[in-house]
Design a protein around this motif. Structure first.
Motif, PDB file in Angstrom:
ATOM      1  N   ASP A   1      27.185  13.010  -1.275  1.00 56.44           N
ATOM      2  CA  ASP A   1      28.521  12.695  -0.769  1.00 56.44           C
ATOM      3  C   ASP A   1      28.973  13.612   0.356  1.00 56.44           C
ATOM      4  N   GLY A   2      28.045  14.355   0.930  1.00 62.02           N
ATOM      5  CA  GLY A   2      28.371  15.302   1.978  1.00 62.02           C
ATOM      6  C   GLY A   2      28.396  16.728   1.478  1.00 62.02           C
ATOM      7  N   LYS A   3      28.508  16.883   0.159  1.00 57.45           N
ATOM      8  CA  LYS A   3      28.511  18.216  -0.448  1.00 57.45           C
ATOM      9  C   LYS A   3      27.551  18.312  -1.624  1.00 57.45           C
ATOM     10  N   ASN A   4      27.573  17.300  -2.477  1.00 56.92           N
ATOM     11  CA  ASN A   4      26.804  17.353  -3.712  1.00 56.92           C
ATOM     12  C   ASN A   4      25.888  16.157  -3.863  1.00 56.92           C
ATOM     13  N   ASN A   5      24.774  16.374  -4.572  1.00 61.28           N
ATOM     14  CA  ASN A   5      23.849  15.303  -4.923  1.00 61.28           C
ATOM     15  C   ASN A   5      24.045  14.934  -6.390  1.00 61.28           C
ATOM     16  N   SER A   6      23.967  13.640  -6.681  1.00 57.12           N
ATOM     17  CA  SER A   6      24.113  13.179  -8.055  1.00 57.12           C
ATOM     18  C   SER A   6      23.232  11.960  -8.290  1.00 57.12           C
ATOM     19  N   VAL A   7      22.889  11.727  -9.554  1.00 57.10           N
ATOM     20  CA  VAL A   7      22.140  10.535  -9.938  1.00 57.10           C
ATOM     21  C   VAL A   7      23.131   9.411 -10.202  1.00 57.10           C
ATOM     22  N   VAL A   8      22.960   8.315  -9.490  1.00 60.21           N
ATOM     23  CA  VAL A   8      23.817   7.146  -9.704  1.00 60.21           C
ATOM     24  C   VAL A   8      23.379   6.398 -10.951  1.00 60.21           C
ATOM     25  N   LYS A   9      22.067   6.140 -11.053  1.00 63.58           N
ATOM     26  CA  LYS A   9      21.551   5.383 -12.193  1.00 63.58           C
ATOM     27  C   LYS A   9      20.042   5.533 -12.264  1.00 63.58           C
ATOM     28  N   GLU A  10      19.520   5.544 -13.467  1.00 65.38           N
ATOM     29  CA  GLU A  10      18.077   5.541 -13.681  1.00 65.38           C
ATOM     30  C   GLU A  10      17.632   4.118 -13.980  1.00 65.38           C
ATOM     31  N   PHE A  11      16.485   3.727 -13.408  1.00 69.48           N
ATOM     32  CA  PHE A  11      15.946   2.390 -13.610  1.00 69.48           C
ATOM     33  C   PHE A  11      14.498   2.503 -14.079  1.00 69.48           C
ATOM     34  N   PRO A  12      14.280   2.737 -15.366  1.00 68.60           N
ATOM     35  CA  PRO A  12      12.916   2.907 -15.895  1.00 68.60           C
ATOM     36  C   PRO A  12      12.042   1.688 -15.618  1.00 68.60           C
ATOM     37  N   GLY A  13      10.806   1.947 -15.214  1.00 70.08           N
ATOM     38  CA  GLY A  13       9.868   0.866 -14.952  1.00 70.08           C
ATOM     39  C   GLY A  13       9.978   0.254 -13.576  1.00 70.08           C
ATOM     40  N   CYS A  14      10.900   0.765 -12.750  1.00 65.93           N
ATOM     41  CA  CYS A  14      11.140   0.190 -11.423  1.00 65.93           C
ATOM     42  C   CYS A  14      10.283   0.847 -10.349  1.00 65.93           C
ATOM     43  N   GLY A  15      10.256   2.178 -10.310  1.00 67.51           N
ATOM     44  CA  GLY A  15       9.579   2.873  -9.220  1.00 67.51           C
ATOM     45  C   GLY A  15      10.230   2.566  -7.888  1.00 67.51           C
ATOM     46  N   PRO A  16      11.540   2.816  -7.730  1.00 68.54           N
ATOM     47  CA  PRO A  16      12.248   2.394  -6.519  1.00 68.54           C
ATOM     48  C   PRO A  16      11.749   3.086  -5.262  1.00 68.54           C
ATOM     49  N   THR A  17      11.564   2.324  -4.198  1.00 66.75           N
ATOM     50  CA  THR A  17      11.113   2.884  -2.928  1.00 66.75           C
ATOM     51  C   THR A  17      12.006   2.513  -1.750  1.00 66.75           C
ATOM     52  N   GLY A  18      12.938   1.589  -1.934  1.00 62.50           N
ATOM     53  CA  GLY A  18      13.771   1.181  -0.809  1.00 62.50           C
ATOM     54  C   GLY A  18      15.128   0.682  -1.243  1.00 62.50           C
ATOM     55  N   LEU A  19      16.105   0.818  -0.325  1.00 60.34           N
ATOM     56  CA  LEU A  19      17.462   0.317  -0.536  1.00 60.34           C
ATOM     57  C   LEU A  19      17.926  -0.385   0.732  1.00 60.34           C
ATOM     58  N   THR A  20      18.790  -1.377   0.574  1.00 61.80           N
ATOM     59  CA  THR A  20      19.471  -1.952   1.727  1.00 61.80           C
ATOM     60  C   THR A  20      20.854  -2.392   1.298  1.00 61.80           C
ATOM     61  N   LEU A  21      21.816  -2.230   2.216  1.00 61.22           N
ATOM     62  CA  LEU A  21      23.214  -2.556   1.944  1.00 61.22           C
ATOM     63  C   LEU A  21      23.495  -3.993   2.361  1.00 61.22           C
ATOM     64  N   THR A  22      24.182  -4.755   1.512  1.00 63.81           N
ATOM     65  CA  THR A  22      24.531  -6.137   1.814  1.00 63.81           C
ATOM     66  C   THR A  22      25.931  -6.213   2.414  1.00 63.81           C
ATOM     67  N   PRO A  23      26.296  -7.341   3.018  1.00 68.08           N
ATOM     68  CA  PRO A  23      27.654  -7.493   3.536  1.00 68.08           C
ATOM     69  C   PRO A  23      28.728  -7.378   2.457  1.00 68.08           C
ATOM     70  N   SER A  24      28.359  -7.598   1.198  1.00 69.18           N
ATOM     71  CA  SER A  24      29.305  -7.486   0.086  1.00 69.18           C
ATOM     72  C   SER A  24      29.416  -6.061  -0.438  1.00 69.18           C
ATOM     73  N   LYS A  25      28.798  -5.104   0.272  1.00 64.38           N
ATOM     74  CA  LYS A  25      28.805  -3.695  -0.133  1.00 64.38           C
ATOM     75  C   LYS A  25      28.129  -3.479  -1.490  1.00 64.38           C
ATOM     76  N   THR A  26      27.094  -4.248  -1.733  1.00 62.92           N
ATOM     77  CA  THR A  26      26.207  -3.992  -2.862  1.00 62.92           C
ATOM     78  C   THR A  26      24.875  -3.487  -2.304  1.00 62.92           C
ATOM     79  N   LEU A  27      24.031  -2.989  -3.178  1.00 66.02           N
ATOM     80  CA  LEU A  27      22.727  -2.495  -2.764  1.00 66.02           C
ATOM     81  C   LEU A  27      21.627  -3.327  -3.393  1.00 66.02           C
ATOM     82  N   PHE A  28      20.629  -3.688  -2.592  1.00 67.26           N
ATOM     83  CA  PHE A  28      19.396  -4.238  -3.120  1.00 67.26           C
ATOM     84  C   PHE A  28      18.424  -3.076  -3.293  1.00 67.26           C
ATOM     85  N   VAL A  29      17.737  -3.062  -4.430  1.00 68.00           N
ATOM     86  CA  VAL A  29      16.792  -2.002  -4.755  1.00 68.00           C
ATOM     87  C   VAL A  29      15.390  -2.590  -4.808  1.00 68.00           C
TER      88      VAL A  29
END
Length: 303
Positions: free
Chosen positions: A56-84
């Motif tokens: 957030d400009g000062k601190n790092n935090s975990v938003v959510k854990e997704f077991p079994g996903c192995g996330p490698t990418g994110l993209t922001l949608t026009p609805s301000k949601t994220l695709f993982v």
């Protein structure tokens, strides 16, 4: 003295960019990738810890854990949601809100075919369409050239294949006018481009840049090539080099403009630009050959 070729001269002029002004904003992130600016926050993933994180400009935090996903990418949608992008094979694509709550999930394309090889990276078009890369068969020889690009339709809420036969499809980016799509083929160390049709489908694949001809990598392994891609407002293509410890800035015509060295890293994974286009964030691991890919996020003035 032997006369330099035009290509060699270009390489000399483009190399040696100082990186002393890089600020480290996150450390000890195992498998760091997928930077995505959302307002004043930087979202990113740890593919090893299987988390979506936020700075957030000062601190790092975990938003959510997704077991079994192995996330490698994110993209922001026009609805301000994220695709993982989930790289675990077969792959999954999730849609989450900014607090990490799951809104939707896709495990196959509209024909019912699984997302073979896992999903690597994604980019969102002005129309709301999303393009994602499927790695394909992630083994060394012999193996099929089975990497693909799939496209999400915001109207039908389904994914369809729009390009095939990409040798280990990895990073992906769009030109500012959304008329050209770039994708990195990790095997072969090359970036391809596609014309984008009015309906969002893609035209014939074209060569954009053979990266080994522009700047040598740290390793000779032909399976070690480009990772993430980001395109700036001027149409310049920034390519993170896995196994290269640097970023190549390439013009829309394929000319090498700059080599941005990343200190203490042998594997850059991706890039993101701030909304004002003045700052760039770089995700990178310290040692791309290590079994535990510990890394950092750098903040630096856009070059």
């Amino acid at each position: 003295m032997k006369r330099l070729s035009l290509l060699s001269a270009a390489m000399v002029l483009a190399s040696g960019i100082a990186s002393a002004d890089m600020q480290v904003v996150a450390t000890d992130v195992i498998g760091v990738e997928g930077p995505q600016i959302v307002g004043n926050d930087l979202y990113y993933v740890s593919w090893a810890k299987e988390t979506v994180n936020k700075w957030d400009g000062k601190n790092n935090s975990v938003v959510k854990e997704f077991p079994g996903c192995g996330p490698t990418g994110l993209t922001l949608t026009p609805s301000k949601t994220l695709f993982v992008a989930c790289s675990a094979d077969p792959g999954t694509i999730m849609e989450i809100d900014l607090k990490g709550n799951k809104i939707g999930q896709w495990d196959a394309d509209k024909k019912g075919d699984k997302l073979a090889g896992g999903v690597n990276d994604m980019v969102t078009a002005h129309s709301g369409a999303v393009y994602a890369t499927l790695w394909g068969q992630a083994t060394k020889l012999p193996s099929k050239v089975s990497g693909k690009i799939i496209m999400f339709s915001p109207e039908s809420k389904t994914w369809s294949v729009v390009a095939e036969h990409i040798n280990y499809a990895n990073g992906i980016g769009l030109s500012p006018d959304n008329k050209t799509l770039y994708v990195s083929a990790e095997v072969g160390n090359v970036v391809y481009k596609f014309p984008v049709n009015k309906d969002g489908t893609l035209g014939d694949m074209e060569n954009f840049a053979v990266l080994g001809a522009l700047s040598p990598t740290q390793y000779t392994d032909p399976w070690t090539g480009p990772d993430g891609i980001e395109v700036d407002r001027d149409g310049n293509v920034y390519v993170a080099q896995w196994g290269g410890g640097k970023i190549l800035k390439i013009s829309s015509t394929g000319e090498l403009l700059k080599v941005i060295e990343v200190p203490g890293s042998s594997g850059t994974t991706n890039i993101a630009f701030s909304d004002d286009n003045k700052t760039m964030f770089i995700t990178a691991v310290d040692d791309s050959s290590a079994s535990i890919a510990t890394g950092k996020i750098f903040k630096v003035e856009k070059q």
